[in-house]
Design an enzyme around this catalytic site. Structure first.
Site, mmCIF file in Angstrom:
data_model
loop_
_atom_site.group_PDB
_atom_site.id
_atom_site.type_symbol
_atom_site.label_atom_id
_atom_site.label_comp_id
_atom_site.label_asym_id
_atom_site.label_seq_id
_atom_site.Cartn_x
_atom_site.Cartn_y
_atom_site.Cartn_z
ATOM 1 N N TYR A 213 28.383 42.672 40.678
ATOM 2 C CA TYR A 213 27.227 43.083 40.375
ATOM 3 C C TYR A 213 25.949 42.537 41.059
ATOM 4 O O TYR A 213 24.943 42.826 40.765
ATOM 5 C CB TYR A 213 26.979 42.821 38.690
ATOM 6 C CG TYR A 213 26.973 41.190 38.510
ATOM 7 C CD1 TYR A 213 26.316 40.161 38.696
ATOM 8 C CD2 TYR A 213 28.352 40.890 37.773
ATOM 9 C CE1 TYR A 213 26.283 38.950 38.424
ATOM 10 C CE2 TYR A 213 28.493 39.222 37.675
ATOM 11 C CZ TYR A 213 27.417 38.364 37.830
ATOM 12 O OH TYR A 213 27.591 37.018 37.449
ATOM 13 N N LYS A 214 26.234 41.908 42.236
ATOM 14 C CA LYS A 214 25.264 41.605 43.253
ATOM 15 C C LYS A 214 25.238 42.488 44.246
ATOM 16 O O LYS A 214 24.769 43.764 44.054
ATOM 17 C CB LYS A 214 25.454 40.194 43.712
ATOM 18 C CG LYS A 214 25.547 39.361 42.586
ATOM 19 C CD LYS A 214 25.940 37.767 43.258
ATOM 20 C CE LYS A 214 25.893 36.750 42.287
ATOM 21 N NZ LYS A 214 24.686 36.291 41.778
ATOM 22 N N PHE B 119 27.993 26.822 43.323
ATOM 23 C CA PHE B 119 27.643 27.314 42.114
ATOM 24 C C PHE B 119 28.272 26.711 40.716
ATOM 25 O O PHE B 119 29.450 26.519 40.952
ATOM 26 C CB PHE B 119 27.859 28.824 41.994
ATOM 27 C CG PHE B 119 27.479 29.467 40.955
ATOM 28 C CD1 PHE B 119 25.948 29.586 40.818
ATOM 29 C CD2 PHE B 119 27.907 29.977 39.798
ATOM 30 C CE1 PHE B 119 25.141 30.221 39.720
ATOM 31 C CE2 PHE B 119 27.366 30.540 38.575
ATOM 32 C CZ PHE B 119 25.898 30.824 38.649
ATOM 33 N N ARG C 209 13.601 32.711 45.642
ATOM 34 C CA ARG C 209 14.812 33.179 46.415
ATOM 35 C C ARG C 209 14.603 34.677 46.576
ATOM 36 O O ARG C 209 14.545 35.519 45.817
ATOM 37 C CB ARG C 209 16.169 32.760 45.623
ATOM 38 C CG ARG C 209 17.451 33.139 46.230
ATOM 39 C CD ARG C 209 18.816 32.769 45.523
ATOM 40 N NE ARG C 209 19.015 33.919 44.485
ATOM 41 C CZ ARG C 209 20.089 33.932 43.882
ATOM 42 N NH1 ARG C 209 20.922 33.250 43.858
ATOM 43 N NH2 ARG C 209 20.125 35.080 42.898
ATOM 44 N N ASP D 185 35.042 31.575 47.034
ATOM 45 C CA ASP D 185 34.241 32.397 45.980
ATOM 46 C C ASP D 185 33.250 33.218 46.942
ATOM 47 O O ASP D 185 32.567 32.713 47.695
ATOM 48 C CB ASP D 185 33.395 31.417 44.954
ATOM 49 C CG ASP D 185 32.618 32.196 44.165
ATOM 50 O OD1 ASP D 185 32.231 33.451 44.531
ATOM 51 O OD2 ASP D 185 32.128 31.713 43.100
#
Lengths: 436, 436
Positions: free
Chosen positions: B246-247, B146, B395, B221
């Site tokens: 927040y995922k 990312f 996705r 990560d």
């Protein structure tokens, strides 16, 4: 809210109360910001003198909190980034803060905490300086600055080495002198505009000018200024500033902070916290960082949208109100409490730590007393919310948005009663017990 | 939710639907996490396949948002720092995340964003290494990590110079090789456990071991892992980790991130973002920074309390649920969608970018298609919320908490219908118009 029983007051105090009551009423009658109290949700009968630590809840913020959680997050989910423009919040919030700083609005952005933002602006300023003047390694600050400001410089000093970043902290009255003596070695002068303990206000214009004359870049911390002092960042040619939104801006506990960077510096800014939100095209997800234009380059990670949205709504209370007007009201409140305090407690054991001159005093009073902690607790028990700052300071904040002069007379009378009756003594006992 | 009209399907597809419907029902009947859907406030008829971008609203979080704003901030004001223990939130939240990472709970703390936290752990790891091995300047990572992870290393590299920090980003299949060839010069290996695009899962245990054998410290990560993959940070002897809440943790948009640091490293950790909240005695307000013990030293400024409180409540949904159970459910969902997709769209134009082997695939599927953006928009218009990742990826995320296998069959059927009827073509037109 009722006044304490007048029988407990000496005759001259009674006289003083009559005069103060009249004056408070007069001041309140002339107060063009008086109606703003209806913008806030405050507990009943509470006199809140801690808006300089945590501003109270604006009704708009309460409504927005519900909306952002239940509607935007709950119903619109991921689409809210576009539909409700979450992605624009750092800029939108920045542009609402800018008028209070009197600066062109694209120069302010909301993100992270003051501490993190200090690292960004310190690194930007240090690298700007060292490209042309590698000998400039000093960051001058004030010994009794808010500690986090000093700590962030110390942290950078450890990381970069003293040859690139070294803190030189001096007493408040030595600032001009050290600019003179250490000007050529100094990269940055970093000061907090209003001292968090004493409330002393620095002359931003004169100090910035003095620093610039030696080629020093200036970073102002506006934590105790934004929303209550008259500011003019562009006119004062400030280089960088950071500030906090949960005090006088009433953005909510730990609400995101802000950064100001003068437009003239934008092309030269480079800061190491180069997160994806600060990228020129964040959604291209490309391999190499390319800083976004202007203030975008100060963004790092995904912002805390709930806290940021609440702040966004809270700022609407300030719509159309100049910082000059806020300063005038806050100064009047502070001065009124000061005079009431002097009149009602002429033989006080408190030492006034704040300046007596209202023109160089922020919207707070710091009263030193060996039992300041217990007195603060006794005030809170009497519905006057004040703050304690170690080791011995009772700190009273006078936010211009939701306090009246009559509130402050009541607060002063409650303080007098606590001191006269020594009713804080049981709190002293409690404190000592808690410590042992 | 209704199935598409069966007449529009070919006979073999109809057969497949019957079989898939039966299987979905069976899987759902055996799903011990099925009841957790009642913990969430989800829009009606929506199949939400974007919990890997923004988790939906837990009902507890909705209640807490109201409580923290209206009661704690609104009524109890500044006293909430103690009364409602705001001051403990970073630790409390950390200790709720720890079981999902399978690690001793004092090693996790919640604060700032992933990006900011990466700077902290990278600096800590670099300085640990360089005290004894100054030649170790490389930070190895993966080219398609990312981007923010890569950017933060690039930012540090600019600040510290390549002699102290240089990014070496390699293809995914070259990681072991580069550990072998560059081991002696490498300070840190920084990888994202689950790739944000493809969903490929790294072997955390094996890679960490390989890196350690060369004296390299490892930073993981966990943005796409925490709350959906089986993790065992302590067992794998991970050095540092960061992650997002927040995922899959459903903490709300931009909710604070977390940091993990192995206890064995605590005495050696030094990181430059030395803010006042990380001080040993923050309320003493003393001049010199002294790092707090353990994870406290990763705290910087005042945390965003509203966002942090909402996250705290959201995490209670996970109480007593092991990461193994979450992984099993998420894997079952992902595999089921994959099989449904293959069975229903045997001649698909999509290219499956995610691994076919479920054991090395996270809780997502990445489907490449030239018109992925338009297809994603058409799905959203049909109440299947998916995500698009540039340049051409559809996705789909399969959170284990609120989805059923039957939901996924419906989603697959809607995708089939969109592809069969090419009903995304009007979105293509819209997109092109928007671009020109």
């Amino acid at each position: 809210m009722t006044l304490p029983n007048r029988q407990s007051l000496a005759p001259n105090a009674e006289n003083a109360i009559t005069i103060l009551t009249e004056r408070a009423k007069e001041c309140d009658a002339q107060d063009s910001l008086a109606s703003l109290i209806s913008e806030f949700s405050l507990p009943k009968d509470c006199i809140y003198l801690d808006g300089n630590s945590l501003g109270p809840l604006p009704i708009r913020a309460k409504q927005r909190a519900k909306e952002v959680v239940e509607q935007q997050w709950g119903e619109d989910l991921i689409t809210s980034w576009n539909k409700h423009k979450w992605i624009d919040l750092p800029y939108k919030v920045g542009s609402k803060i800018a008028p209070l700083l009197r600066c062109e609005s694209s120069q302010v952005i909301a993100c992270d905490s003051i501490s993190v933002n200090l690292t960004k602006v310190l690194c930007a300023a240090l690298s700007m300086q060292q490209r042309t003047s590698p000998q400039r390694n000093l960051v001058i600050s004030q010994r009794d600055n808010f500690p986090t400001d000093l700590y962030m410089v110390q942290g950078l000093g450890e990381l970069l080495g003293a040859a690139r970043c070294e803190l030189l902290s001096v007493e408040q009255d030595a600032i001009y002198e050290v600019i003179e003596t250490h000007g050529q070695q100094t990269a940055v002068l970093m000061l907090t505009h209003v001292n968090f303990r004493s409330g002393l206000v620095h002359d931003m214009r004169a100090i910035t000018k003095a620093a610039h004359s030696k080629g020093i870049l200036v970073v102002w911390d506006l934590a105790h200024s934004a929303g209550t002092l008259e500011l003019a960042l562009d006119e004062c040619e400030v280089d960088f500033a950071v500030g906090c939104t949960y005090k006088y801006l009433n953005g909510g506990p730990g609400a995101p902070a802000f950064v100001y960077a003068a437009k003239r510096h934008w092309p030269h800014i480079q800061q190491p916290l180069s997160g994806w939100m600060g990228h020129k095209r964040p959604f291209d997800f490309c391999h190499d960082y390319q800083a976004g234009e202007g203030m975008a380059s100060f963004l790092v990670g995904t912002p805390p949208v709930v806290s940021m949205s609440v702040l966004d709504a809270a700022l609407d209370v300030f719509d159309g109100i100049s910082s000059a007007k806020l300063r005038a009201k806050a100064q009047s409140l502070t001065q009124f409490f000061y005079e009431a305090f002097c009149a009602l407690m002429p033989n006080t054991e408190f030492l006034m730590v704040s300046p007596q001159d209202a023109s160089i005093r922020g919207s707070q009073l710091a009263l030193a007393h060996p039992e300041a902690y217990a007195i603060c607790q006794a005030l809170i028990a009497n519905n006057v919310i004040a703050d304690f700052r170690a080791p011995n300071i009772l700190r009273l904040g006078f936010s211009p948005l939701f306090l009246s002069h009559q509130d402050l007379l009541h607060a002063a009378l409650r303080l007098k009663e606590i001191m006269d009756k020594k009713s804080y003594m049981d709190k002293v006992f409690q404190t000592k017990q808690a410590v042992t």
